[in-house]
Design a protein around this motif. Structure first.
Motif, PDB file in Angstrom:
ATOM      1  N   ASP A   5       0.832  -1.105  -0.250  1.00 40.40           N
ATOM      2  CA  ASP A   5      -0.051   0.079  -0.135  1.00 40.40           C
ATOM      3  C   ASP A   5       0.829   1.275   0.160  1.00 40.40           C
ATOM      4  O   ASP A   5       1.919   1.296   0.755  1.00 40.40           O
ATOM      5  N   ASP A   6       0.328   2.282  -0.622  1.00 36.72           N
ATOM      6  CA  ASP A   6       1.211   3.417  -0.951  1.00 36.72           C
ATOM      7  C   ASP A   6       0.355   4.431   0.112  1.00 36.72           C
ATOM      8  O   ASP A   6      -0.265   5.427  -0.370  1.00 36.72           O
ATOM      9  N   PHE A   7       0.425   4.423   1.244  1.00 35.96           N
ATOM     10  CA  PHE A   7      -0.388   5.062   2.283  1.00 35.96           C
ATOM     11  C   PHE A   7       0.397   6.717   2.218  1.00 35.96           C
ATOM     12  O   PHE A   7      -0.438   7.675   2.018  1.00 35.96           O
ATOM     13  N   LEU A   9       1.096   8.140  -0.588  1.00 32.18           N
ATOM     14  CA  LEU A   9       0.173   8.897  -1.886  1.00 32.18           C
ATOM     15  C   LEU A   9      -1.304   9.151  -1.360  1.00 32.18           C
ATOM     16  O   LEU A   9      -1.584  10.186  -1.670  1.00 32.18           O
ATOM     17  N   TRP A  10      -1.802   8.332  -0.559  1.00 33.96           N
ATOM     18  CA  TRP A  10      -3.026   8.760  -0.341  1.00 33.96           C
ATOM     19  C   TRP A  10      -3.304   9.802   0.779  1.00 33.96           C
ATOM     20  O   TRP A  10      -4.261  10.657   0.326  1.00 33.96           O
ATOM     21  N   GLU A  11      -2.296   9.997   1.481  1.00 34.67           N
ATOM     22  CA  GLU A  11      -2.170  11.119   2.499  1.00 34.67           C
ATOM     23  C   GLU A  11      -1.891  12.497   1.412  1.00 34.67           C
ATOM     24  O   GLU A  11      -2.673  13.475   1.805  1.00 34.67           O
ATOM     25  N   ARG A  12      -1.237  12.509   0.378  1.00 36.95           N
ATOM     26  CA  ARG A  12      -0.929  13.470  -0.277  1.00 36.95           C
ATOM     27  C   ARG A  12      -2.162  13.897  -1.180  1.00 36.95           C
ATOM     28  O   ARG A  12      -2.380  15.317  -1.577  1.00 36.95           O
ATOM     29  N   GLU A  13      -2.925  12.963  -1.422  1.00 39.89           N
ATOM     30  CA  GLU A  13      -4.400  13.297  -2.308  1.00 39.89           C
ATOM     31  C   GLU A  13      -5.261  13.953  -1.351  1.00 39.89           C
ATOM     32  O   GLU A  13      -6.278  14.894  -1.611  1.00 39.89           O
ATOM     33  N   LEU A  14      -5.377  13.562   0.071  1.00 42.71           N
ATOM     34  CA  LEU A  14      -6.362  14.079   0.917  1.00 42.71           C
ATOM     35  C   LEU A  14      -5.856  15.342   1.628  1.00 42.71           C
ATOM     36  O   LEU A  14      -6.679  16.137   1.892  1.00 42.71           O
ATOM     37  N   ASP A  15      -4.748  15.645   1.535  1.00 36.11           N
ATOM     38  CA  ASP A  15      -4.001  16.944   2.180  1.00 36.11           C
ATOM     39  C   ASP A  15      -4.401  18.027   1.323  1.00 36.11           C
ATOM     40  O   ASP A  15      -3.972  18.287  -0.074  1.00 36.11           O
TER      41      ASP A  15
END
Length: 69
Positions: A5-7, A9-15
């Motif tokens: 999982d690329d956590f 990447l997910w954080e950057r999308e939601l930030d």
């Protein structure tokens, strides 16, 4: 099952970054000031029920806006 999982990447999308929070705060302040001035003008012109209703309605809208809804 070999993928990780690329956590990050997910954080950057939601930030959304700090710039969004500062801009919306200024806009909210401007809208609140203009609305209060408009409602005060209505009250001073003898339209007290309409001015009071405007203040209540705008308070609810600004509260929901601040909450992010």
């Amino acid at each position: 099952m070999g993928k990780e999982d690329d956590f990050g990447l997910w954080e950057r999308e939601l930030d959304h970054g700090p710039s969004d929070a500062r801009g919306s705060g200024r806009g909210m302040l401007l809208v609140a000031a203009l609305t209060a001035a408009g409602c005060a003008a209505l009250i001073s012109m003898g339209q007290a029920p309409l001015g009071a209703a405007g203040l209540v309605l705008s308070s609810v809208i600004l509260l929901l806006w601040r909450a992010g809804m």
